[in-house]
Scaffold this motif. Structure first.
Motif, PDB file in Angstrom:
ATOM      1  N   VAL A  74      -8.267  15.295 -26.975  1.00 24.30           N
ATOM      2  CA  VAL A  74      -7.857  13.931 -26.647  1.00 24.30           C
ATOM      3  C   VAL A  74      -7.293  13.887 -25.226  1.00 24.30           C
ATOM      4  N   PHE A  75      -7.723  12.888 -24.443  1.00 27.24           N
ATOM      5  CA  PHE A  75      -7.187  12.674 -23.100  1.00 27.24           C
ATOM      6  C   PHE A  75      -5.809  12.028 -23.234  1.00 27.24           C
ATOM      7  N   LYS A  76      -4.774  12.814 -22.972  1.00 27.74           N
ATOM      8  CA  LYS A  76      -3.409  12.377 -23.270  1.00 27.74           C
ATOM      9  C   LYS A  76      -2.454  12.810 -22.147  1.00 27.74           C
ATOM     10  N   PRO A  77      -2.301  11.986 -21.105  1.00 32.73           N
ATOM     11  CA  PRO A  77      -1.428  12.337 -19.982  1.00 32.73           C
ATOM     12  C   PRO A  77       0.008  12.600 -20.396  1.00 32.73           C
ATOM     13  N   GLU A  78       0.451  11.969 -21.488  1.00 36.99           N
ATOM     14  CA  GLU A  78       1.851  12.100 -21.916  1.00 36.99           C
ATOM     15  C   GLU A  78       2.238  13.544 -22.243  1.00 36.99           C
ATOM     16  N   ARG A  79       1.259  14.398 -22.511  1.00 30.61           N
ATOM     17  CA  ARG A  79       1.590  15.788 -22.845  1.00 30.61           C
ATOM     18  C   ARG A  79       2.212  16.519 -21.639  1.00 30.61           C
ATOM     19  N   TRP A  80       2.087  15.943 -20.443  1.00 29.82           N
ATOM     20  CA  TRP A  80       2.616  16.563 -19.234  1.00 29.82           C
ATOM     21  C   TRP A  80       3.964  15.968 -18.812  1.00 29.82           C
ATOM     22  N   LEU A  81       4.505  15.041 -19.607  1.00 33.87           N
ATOM     23  CA  LEU A  81       5.734  14.350 -19.225  1.00 33.87           C
ATOM     24  C   LEU A  81       6.897  14.700 -20.160  1.00 33.87           C
ATOM     25  N   LYS A  82       8.081  14.863 -19.563  1.00 32.70           N
ATOM     26  CA  LYS A  82       9.320  15.016 -20.323  1.00 32.70           C
ATOM     27  C   LYS A  82      10.312  13.996 -19.783  1.00 32.70           C
ATOM     28  N   GLY A  95       9.652  11.058 -18.921  1.00 35.32           N
ATOM     29  CA  GLY A  95       9.015  10.340 -17.821  1.00 35.32           C
ATOM     30  C   GLY A  95       8.789  11.147 -16.560  1.00 35.32           C
ATOM     31  N   VAL A  96       9.187  12.418 -16.561  1.00 31.82           N
ATOM     32  CA  VAL A  96       9.049  13.276 -15.387  1.00 31.82           C
ATOM     33  C   VAL A  96       7.967  14.323 -15.644  1.00 31.82           C
ATOM     34  N   PHE A  97       7.085  14.531 -14.648  1.00 33.51           N
ATOM     35  CA  PHE A  97       6.010  15.510 -14.792  1.00 33.51           C
ATOM     36  C   PHE A  97       6.589  16.910 -14.974  1.00 33.51           C
ATOM     37  N   TYR A  98       5.984  17.659 -15.908  1.00 29.95           N
ATOM     38  CA  TYR A  98       6.476  19.008 -16.207  1.00 29.95           C
ATOM     39  C   TYR A  98       5.306  19.891 -16.621  1.00 29.95           C
ATOM     40  N   GLN A  99       5.217  21.073 -15.993  1.00 34.20           N
ATOM     41  CA  GLN A  99       4.210  22.057 -16.380  1.00 34.20           C
ATOM     42  C   GLN A  99       4.910  23.327 -16.839  1.00 34.20           C
ATOM     43  N   GLU A 100       4.590  23.769 -18.052  1.00 34.26           N
ATOM     44  CA  GLU A 100       5.303  24.903 -18.639  1.00 34.26           C
ATOM     45  C   GLU A 100       4.938  26.219 -17.969  1.00 34.26           C
ATOM     46  N   THR A 101       3.659  26.581 -17.952  1.00 34.76           N
ATOM     47  CA  THR A 101       3.223  27.827 -17.317  1.00 34.76           C
ATOM     48  C   THR A 101       1.800  27.662 -16.789  1.00 34.76           C
ATOM     49  N   SER A 105       0.837  -1.193   0.000  1.00 33.55           N
ATOM     50  CA  SER A 105       0.000   0.000   0.000  1.00 33.55           C
ATOM     51  C   SER A 105       0.873   1.244   0.000  1.00 33.55           C
ATOM     52  N   LEU A 106       0.309   2.345  -0.461  1.00 30.17           N
ATOM     53  CA  LEU A 106       1.013   3.628  -0.433  1.00 30.17           C
ATOM     54  C   LEU A 106       1.206   4.037   1.022  1.00 30.17           C
ATOM     55  N   THR A 107       2.434   4.323   1.426  1.00 28.84           N
ATOM     56  CA  THR A 107       2.696   4.573   2.847  1.00 28.84           C
ATOM     57  C   THR A 107       3.206   5.969   3.161  1.00 28.84           C
ATOM     58  N   SER A 108       3.544   6.771   2.147  1.00 25.62           N
ATOM     59  CA  SER A 108       4.139   8.077   2.449  1.00 25.62           C
ATOM     60  C   SER A 108       3.908   9.083   1.325  1.00 25.62           C
ATOM     61  N   LEU A 109       4.075  10.356   1.679  1.00 19.81           N
ATOM     62  CA  LEU A 109       4.001  11.425   0.691  1.00 19.81           C
ATOM     63  C   LEU A 109       5.125  11.298  -0.325  1.00 19.81           C
ATOM     64  N   GLU A 110       6.275  10.818   0.127  1.00 22.65           N
ATOM     65  CA  GLU A 110       7.421  10.665  -0.767  1.00 22.65           C
ATOM     66  C   GLU A 110       7.095   9.696  -1.899  1.00 22.65           C
ATOM     67  N   GLN A 111       6.425   8.587  -1.572  1.00 27.17           N
ATOM     68  CA  GLN A 111       6.022   7.627  -2.606  1.00 27.17           C
ATOM     69  C   GLN A 111       5.040   8.268  -3.581  1.00 27.17           C
ATOM     70  N   LEU A 112       4.120   9.033  -3.049  1.00 31.89           N
ATOM     71  CA  LEU A 112       3.116   9.687  -3.895  1.00 31.89           C
ATOM     72  C   LEU A 112       3.783  10.639  -4.886  1.00 31.89           C
ATOM     73  N   HIS A 113       4.824  11.332  -4.443  1.00 36.47           N
ATOM     74  CA  HIS A 113       5.524  12.286  -5.305  1.00 36.47           C
ATOM     75  C   HIS A 113       6.315  11.596  -6.418  1.00 36.47           C
ATOM     76  N   GLN A 114       6.577  10.309  -6.261  1.00 35.72           N
ATOM     77  CA  GLN A 114       7.318   9.570  -7.292  1.00 35.72           C
ATOM     78  C   GLN A 114       6.427   9.120  -8.454  1.00 35.72           C
ATOM     79  N   LEU A 115       5.109   9.260  -8.283  1.00 36.15           N
ATOM     80  CA  LEU A 115       4.162   8.782  -9.301  1.00 36.15           C
ATOM     81  C   LEU A 115       3.920   9.889 -10.337  1.00 36.15           C
ATOM     82  N   HIS A 116       4.858  10.073 -11.232  1.00 36.17           N
ATOM     83  CA  HIS A 116       4.799  11.169 -12.211  1.00 36.17           C
ATOM     84  C   HIS A 116       3.684  10.954 -13.232  1.00 36.17           C
TER      85      HIS A 116
END
Length: 491
Positions: free
Chosen positions: A403-411, A413-419, A331-342
């Motif tokens: 289109v529902f496309k989560p990959e547009r937020w990844l660079k 494999g890491v989450f990235y938001q431009e502005t 099970s998810l046990t910490s905030l640190e683990q949650l932050h790794q789920l890009h």
């Protein structure tokens, strides 16, 4: 005799309302343009299910991505440069404004969402200090996961064993987020997510107050609702009654916190505010603001996300695969683990791009101005940036914007938001949402927990969402789903 008197009074009120509206049109907003005519007659509804979809259509076809609804004295934009200009560059020229504060004043009072100036600065400074503390983040994580493990999962698990059952996820999410925000903010447990699904008079009153307050903003003249409020009739009478019940709850919460004494012994957010002010009316407004921010927006976001996820099996599979890599079947046990789920973070952002919990946000121009796209804005004009429409703009998101496309937020494999100004779901600039991190913890925790344990399908897959009026986006018909437990649980 009493019935006759009431009838005479009602006729009189309607007559006065008609006269005021007539004067308003003749003296201020005499407009026969195509857009205003469609708004007044609701002829837009012949082609579009939702007002936000009609606005999106108009904005997509506008050369400047800005339109004018003259009868509402409202300029609406989906241009991200205009958004940055309003929320950052010329922030002081685009406050909430007295007109907006009047519309929501009876409900939200002087809460942070309804004020400018010193009232806003004080509440924002206090909330920033408290919500930024690691102890508060850990407390939020604990509250959310307790509610998931001890109520949400058992409830859905019990329901999944029923034959041919349909569960309204929107209702479940509203109950979940209401329990969480009450426990986190006030140390109070309403137990709305108990397996019997008890009806909460407070939640019903809160929903009605939100809906009726929002309807005020849709009238072509504020004189209409102000006259109804003066005579305490119709929707304004119902609004007054619902606010009275909400006020009773807020007063009781404050009374209970006062009985417990010094806030240093308590983790809830309200206790920490009470160390800075004892004004009961001010504290009441803070309570209502917490409820609005922490309950309705989270429930709305989860509803839109699960409507999308139920139609995206490959995305669901990717979420489960990423979770396995991070948690190693546990099970998810910490905030640190949650932050790794890009990838999961990208899914959440992509879902709210298409279904933002707050579809639009308005400010009022204090002094004559010109927006970056060349639009002249006269003093006193309501200026609205439309987050729902912005999520559907090719100029921002490209030709696959629908289109529902989560990959547009990844660079890589890491989450990235431009502005954030292209994506003002959490607002941006000086009014950036203070509860953003807690909201993301709730959203990601719920999505992960449910997808690890259950398969979820829409009861009516061909039915597109239709929204009810309100301060946050609400599916008019709820989100009916069928749920079945996965073999092997989290694996």
């Amino acid at each position: 005799m009493a019935i006759e008197d009431a009838s005479i009074l009602m006729v009189f009120i309607l007559f006065i309302s008609f006269i005021c509206t007539f004067i308003f049109y003749k003296t201020k907003v005499l407009c026969r343009c195509k857009i205003c005519h469609a708004y007044i007659t609701s002829s837009w509804s012949f082609e579009f299910d939702n007002l936000c979809d009609w606005y999106t259509h108009l904005l997509q076809n506008s050369p400047t991505k800005t339109i004018h609804i003259h009868v509402l004295h409202n300029t609406i934009t989906s241009d991200h440069q205009n958004v940055e200009y309003m929320l950052k560059t010329r922030f002081e020229n685009y406050p909430k404004g007295k007109a907006f504060s009047a519309i929501l004043g009876d409900f939200l009072g002087r809460g942070i969402f309804n004020v400018d100036g010193e009232y806003w600065r004080f509440q924002r400074k206090m909330a920033t200090l408290e919500l930024g503390k690691m102890s508060m983040k850990s407390h939020a994580f604990e509250v959310v996961n307790y509610e998931i493990d001890h109520r949400l999962i058992p409830l859905i698990s019990a329901f999944s064993r029923k034959e041919h059952g349909v569960l309204d996820f929107q209702d479940v999410f509203r109950r979940f987020s209401f329990d969480v925000i009450c426990k986190f903010s006030f140390g109070y447990d309403p137990k709305c997510l108990h397996e019997s699904l008890p009806m909460s008079e407070l939640a019903i009153a809160f929903d009605l107050a939100s809906q009726l307050s929002a309807q005020r903003a849709m009238t072509t003249s504020p004189l209409v609702w102000k006259i109804k409020r003066l005579f305490n009739v119709g929707s304004e009478k119902r609004l007054k009654e619902s606010i009275k019940m909400v006020n009773k709850f807020a007063q009781e919460v404050i009374r209970q916190r006062n009985k417990l004494g010094c806030c240093s012994n308590h983790e809830d957010l309200l206790s920490r505010f009470m160390d800075k002010t004892k004004d009961p009316i001010y504290l009441r407004d803070i309570v209502i603001s917490f409820l609005l921010a922490g309950r309705d927006t989270v429930a709305s976001s989860l509803t839109g996300l699960f409507w999308l996820l139920a139609q995206q099996p490959e995305v669901v599979a990717a979420i489960r695969a990423e979770a396995l890599m991070v948690t190693q079947h546990e099970s998810l046990t910490s905030l640190e683990q949650l932050h790794q789920l890009h990838y999961l973070q990208a899914v959440v952002y992509e879902g709210m791009r298409l279904f933002p919990p707050i579809q639009f946000n308005s400010k009022f121009c204090q002094h004559d101005d010109t927006l970056p796209d060349g639009t002249f804005v006269k003093k006193g004009t309501r200026v609205t940036y439309h987050s729902y429409a912005m999520g559907r703009m090719e100029t921002i998101w490209g030709p696959d914007c629908l289109v529902f496309k989560p990959e547009r937020w990844l660079k890589d494999g890491v989450f990235y938001q431009e502005t954030p100004f292209m994506y003002p779901v959490f607002q941006a600039g000086y009014r950036m949402c203070l509860g953003k991190e807690m909201a993301l913890v709730e959203l990601k925790s719920v999505i992960l927990s449910l997808l690890q344990r259950f398969d979820i399908e829409l009861a009516h897959p061909s039915r597109a969402p239709r929204f009810s009026p309100g301060l946050t986006a609400t599916f008019r018909d709820g989100l009916p789903v069928r749920v079945s437990e996965r073999s092997g649980g989290q694996t």
